[in-house]
Design an enzyme around this catalytic site. Sequence first.
Site, PDB file in Angstrom:
ATOM      1  N   GLU A  68      -3.585  -0.021   8.154  1.00 47.53           N
ATOM      2  CA  GLU A  68      -2.396   0.335   8.938  1.00 47.53           C
ATOM      3  C   GLU A  68      -2.534  -0.204  10.351  1.00 47.53           C
ATOM      4  O   GLU A  68      -3.598  -0.084  10.965  1.00 47.53           O
ATOM      5  CB  GLU A  68      -2.202   1.855   9.078  1.00 47.53           C
ATOM      6  CG  GLU A  68      -1.711   2.549   7.847  1.00 47.53           C
ATOM      7  CD  GLU A  68      -1.537   4.051   8.066  1.00 47.53           C
ATOM      8  OE1 GLU A  68      -1.297   4.479   9.221  1.00 47.53           O
ATOM      9  OE2 GLU A  68      -1.658   4.779   7.080  1.00 47.53           O
ATOM     10  N   GLU A  91      -7.198   8.622   6.150  1.00 48.37           N
ATOM     11  CA  GLU A  91      -7.499   9.321   7.406  1.00 48.37           C
ATOM     12  C   GLU A  91      -7.911  10.778   7.207  1.00 48.37           C
ATOM     13  O   GLU A  91      -7.193  11.692   7.646  1.00 48.37           O
ATOM     14  CB  GLU A  91      -6.298   9.239   8.356  1.00 48.37           C
ATOM     15  CG  GLU A  91      -5.910   7.834   8.743  1.00 48.37           C
ATOM     16  CD  GLU A  91      -4.865   7.804   9.878  1.00 48.37           C
ATOM     17  OE1 GLU A  91      -4.435   8.874  10.332  1.00 48.37           O
ATOM     18  OE2 GLU A  91      -4.506   6.698  10.309  1.00 48.37           O
ATOM     19  N   ASN A 149      -7.383   2.057   9.969  1.00 40.31           N
ATOM     20  CA  ASN A 149      -6.065   2.212  10.596  1.00 40.31           C
ATOM     21  C   ASN A 149      -6.270   2.204  12.098  1.00 40.31           C
ATOM     22  O   ASN A 149      -7.079   2.972  12.625  1.00 40.31           O
ATOM     23  CB  ASN A 149      -5.413   3.536  10.194  1.00 40.31           C
ATOM     24  CG  ASN A 149      -5.006   3.562   8.727  1.00 40.31           C
ATOM     25  OD1 ASN A 149      -5.125   2.556   8.022  1.00 40.31           O
ATOM     26  ND2 ASN A 149      -4.530   4.696   8.271  1.00 40.31           N
ATOM     27  N   TYR A 173      -4.282   1.987  16.001  1.00 31.39           N
ATOM     28  CA  TYR A 173      -3.056   2.002  16.810  1.00 31.39           C
ATOM     29  C   TYR A 173      -3.320   1.856  18.307  1.00 31.39           C
ATOM     30  O   TYR A 173      -2.583   1.169  18.996  1.00 31.39           O
ATOM     31  CB  TYR A 173      -2.268   3.302  16.550  1.00 31.39           C
ATOM     32  CG  TYR A 173      -1.701   3.344  15.155  1.00 31.39           C
ATOM     33  CD1 TYR A 173      -0.483   2.743  14.863  1.00 31.39           C
ATOM     34  CD2 TYR A 173      -2.407   3.944  14.112  1.00 31.39           C
ATOM     35  CE1 TYR A 173       0.030   2.745  13.568  1.00 31.39           C
ATOM     36  CE2 TYR A 173      -1.896   3.946  12.810  1.00 31.39           C
ATOM     37  CZ  TYR A 173      -0.678   3.342  12.549  1.00 31.39           C
ATOM     38  OH  TYR A 173      -0.174   3.326  11.281  1.00 31.39           O
ATOM     39  N   ARG A 226       0.857  -1.192   0.000  1.00 30.90           N
ATOM     40  CA  ARG A 226       0.000   0.000   0.000  1.00 30.90           C
ATOM     41  C   ARG A 226       0.893   1.243   0.000  1.00 30.90           C
ATOM     42  O   ARG A 226       1.622   1.472   0.960  1.00 30.90           O
ATOM     43  CB  ARG A 226      -0.898  -0.012   1.249  1.00 30.90           C
ATOM     44  CG  ARG A 226      -1.729   1.237   1.441  1.00 30.90           C
ATOM     45  CD  ARG A 226      -2.634   1.115   2.685  1.00 30.90           C
ATOM     46  NE  ARG A 226      -3.440   2.299   2.850  1.00 30.90           N
ATOM     47  CZ  ARG A 226      -3.232   3.252   3.771  1.00 30.90           C
ATOM     48  NH1 ARG A 226      -2.244   3.133   4.636  1.00 30.90           N
ATOM     49  NH2 ARG A 226      -4.011   4.295   3.829  1.00 30.90           N
ATOM     50  N   HIS A 261      -2.607  10.977   0.644  1.00 33.43           N
ATOM     51  CA  HIS A 261      -2.105  10.750   2.002  1.00 33.43           C
ATOM     52  C   HIS A 261      -1.420  12.049   2.435  1.00 33.43           C
ATOM     53  O   HIS A 261      -0.217  12.084   2.700  1.00 33.43           O
ATOM     54  CB  HIS A 261      -1.170   9.541   2.022  1.00 33.43           C
ATOM     55  CG  HIS A 261      -0.944   8.938   3.381  1.00 33.43           C
ATOM     56  ND1 HIS A 261      -1.085   7.593   3.639  1.00 33.43           N
ATOM     57  CD2 HIS A 261      -0.579   9.490   4.557  1.00 33.43           C
ATOM     58  CE1 HIS A 261      -0.798   7.343   4.912  1.00 33.43           C
ATOM     59  NE2 HIS A 261      -0.492   8.495   5.499  1.00 33.43           N
TER      60      HIS A 261
HETATM   61  C1  FCB Z   1      -1.299   7.316  10.649  1.00 32.30           C
HETATM   62  C2  FCB Z   1      -0.833   7.808   9.292  1.00 32.30           C
HETATM   63  C3  FCB Z   1       0.499   7.265   8.863  1.00 32.30           C
HETATM   64  C4  FCB Z   1       1.454   7.138  10.005  1.00 32.30           C
HETATM   65  C5  FCB Z   1       0.828   6.429  11.174  1.00 32.30           C
HETATM   66  C6  FCB Z   1       1.745   6.236  12.334  1.00 32.30           C
HETATM   67  O1  FCB Z   1      -2.124   8.261  11.218  1.00 32.30           O
HETATM   68  O2  FCB Z   1      -1.783   7.463   8.315  1.00 32.30           O
HETATM   69  O3  FCB Z   1       0.987   8.084   7.828  1.00 32.30           O
HETATM   70  O4  FCB Z   1       1.979   8.368  10.326  1.00 32.30           O
HETATM   71  O5  FCB Z   1      -0.307   7.113  11.588  1.00 32.30           O
END
Ligand code: FCB
Length: 477
Positions: free
Chosen positions: A379, A171, A300, A302, A82, A126
């Site tokens: 992500e 995002e 995405n 985290y 990607r 992006h």
């Molecule tokens: C996301 C972004 C990516 C990267 C990660 C850690 O928000 O899409 O570009 O910075 O976080």
Amino acid sequence: MTTTLPSGRQFAPEFLWGSATASYQIEGAAAEDGRLPSIWDTFSRTPGKVLNGDTGDVAVDHYHRVAQDIEIMKDLGLQAYRFSIAWPRIQPTGSGEVNQAGVDFYVDLADRLIEAGIKPVATLYHWDLPQTLEDEGGWTNRRTAELFADYARIMAEALGDRIHLWTTLNEPWCSAFLGYASGVHAPGVTDDEAALKAVHHLNLAHGLGARAVKEVLGEDTPISITLNTHVTRAASDAPQDVEAKRRIDTIANEVFLRPVVEGVYPPEVFADTAHITDWSFVRDGDLEIIKVPLEVLGINYYSTGRVQHGTPVTGDGEPGPDGHKTSSHTPFVGATEVEFLPQPGPHTAMDWNIEPLGLTELLLDLSKRYPELPLAITENGAAFYDTVTDDGRVHDVERTSYLHDHIEAVGQAMDQGADVRGYFVWSLLDNFEWAYGYDRRFGIVHVDYDTLVRTPKDSSRWYADLIRTRTIAPVEG
Ligand code: FCB
């Protein structure tokens, strides 16, 4: 950190394994072959905006090292890659004439990937908006959405059927709210109404861009959008805390999900933001344009957040409890009485808490709401301060543990019925982490920023094994 979830799960052969990057974060060659500045070139040159004054001028020089980087992907056995396309390489001022050298770069990249047996997954935006467009209002200007469709059409014509999956935007929450409300991302504006206009014009750009790609390549062309749907919990059952969570859900998730999937804005957002705008920038017919059938919804993920009734935490650039740099303005526009609370650890080097089962929860929630809509993790990954040790390796056991647990968390959601089609590690290479510059490393491949030498980290070998065996191996070390 060690693993907290079991090993041993096996994934089906059709589940797609990949890794992700983004143009400004890796390419470098910022002033080459006709590329003009994006908002991130301008922002990173503005004193105080990016840690250590870092810029993407060179980044990891991927622009000149494509062949080597694809070799690395091949060695890892990646099935998909990607990447994002830099609009300012394609149309340096954001409109008008096409810069053929820029187009050729991505056609060549896609050809090389296909040759290597790796499926190209292309993101059109992006975050690197041509600066010329920002000078005319950027995402606060409806014309940017219309021009995005022209750019999407150019790329569809150039790339044709090479692309396995098209993603319009990455995002949009960050583009709108970090870009125009808290201002910790480019273009660094702090204006709540501007951020809400940006929300709508980004949504519109998604719709217009997706339709342009389908017009060129056919109705069945696989389209997606990637959202960073926030997983937020209320600190207690008290109605005020529950309302605090509701406000965040609305402004962080629902303002994108509902128009994109259902063709409506959540009615609550109009009340939440009535003191800021009347939303008259939404025109008749826009919502029909925005709702485009999606092949998958990209997620995405985290970490998670926790909120209570209170006062938004502001500050001067240090990481805030919502996981982003603080500023004088909260990014959560309209959430005037919401306080983010620090999350218990463990944390990554971003100060983001590690909570794999938050991903299970998110996937299940989305799949219950939208049972017909397949999902993909576009992500997921973790930053740490990695170093190459004397044995020439990077023993990033914490990252491997993070991946282990989050991939198992995806599996647990699938056990309970979520339709998840693939997983992309963020990131293939260490890179320019936006406002944090090169300080924190997300790659499964280490990059020495002086020599640009690439060293696959232990996590990449573990991931390569996972792809080969389709089985989550225990983490050693
Ligand atoms: C996301 C972004 C990516 C990267 C990660 C850690 O928000 O899409 O570009 O910075 O976080």
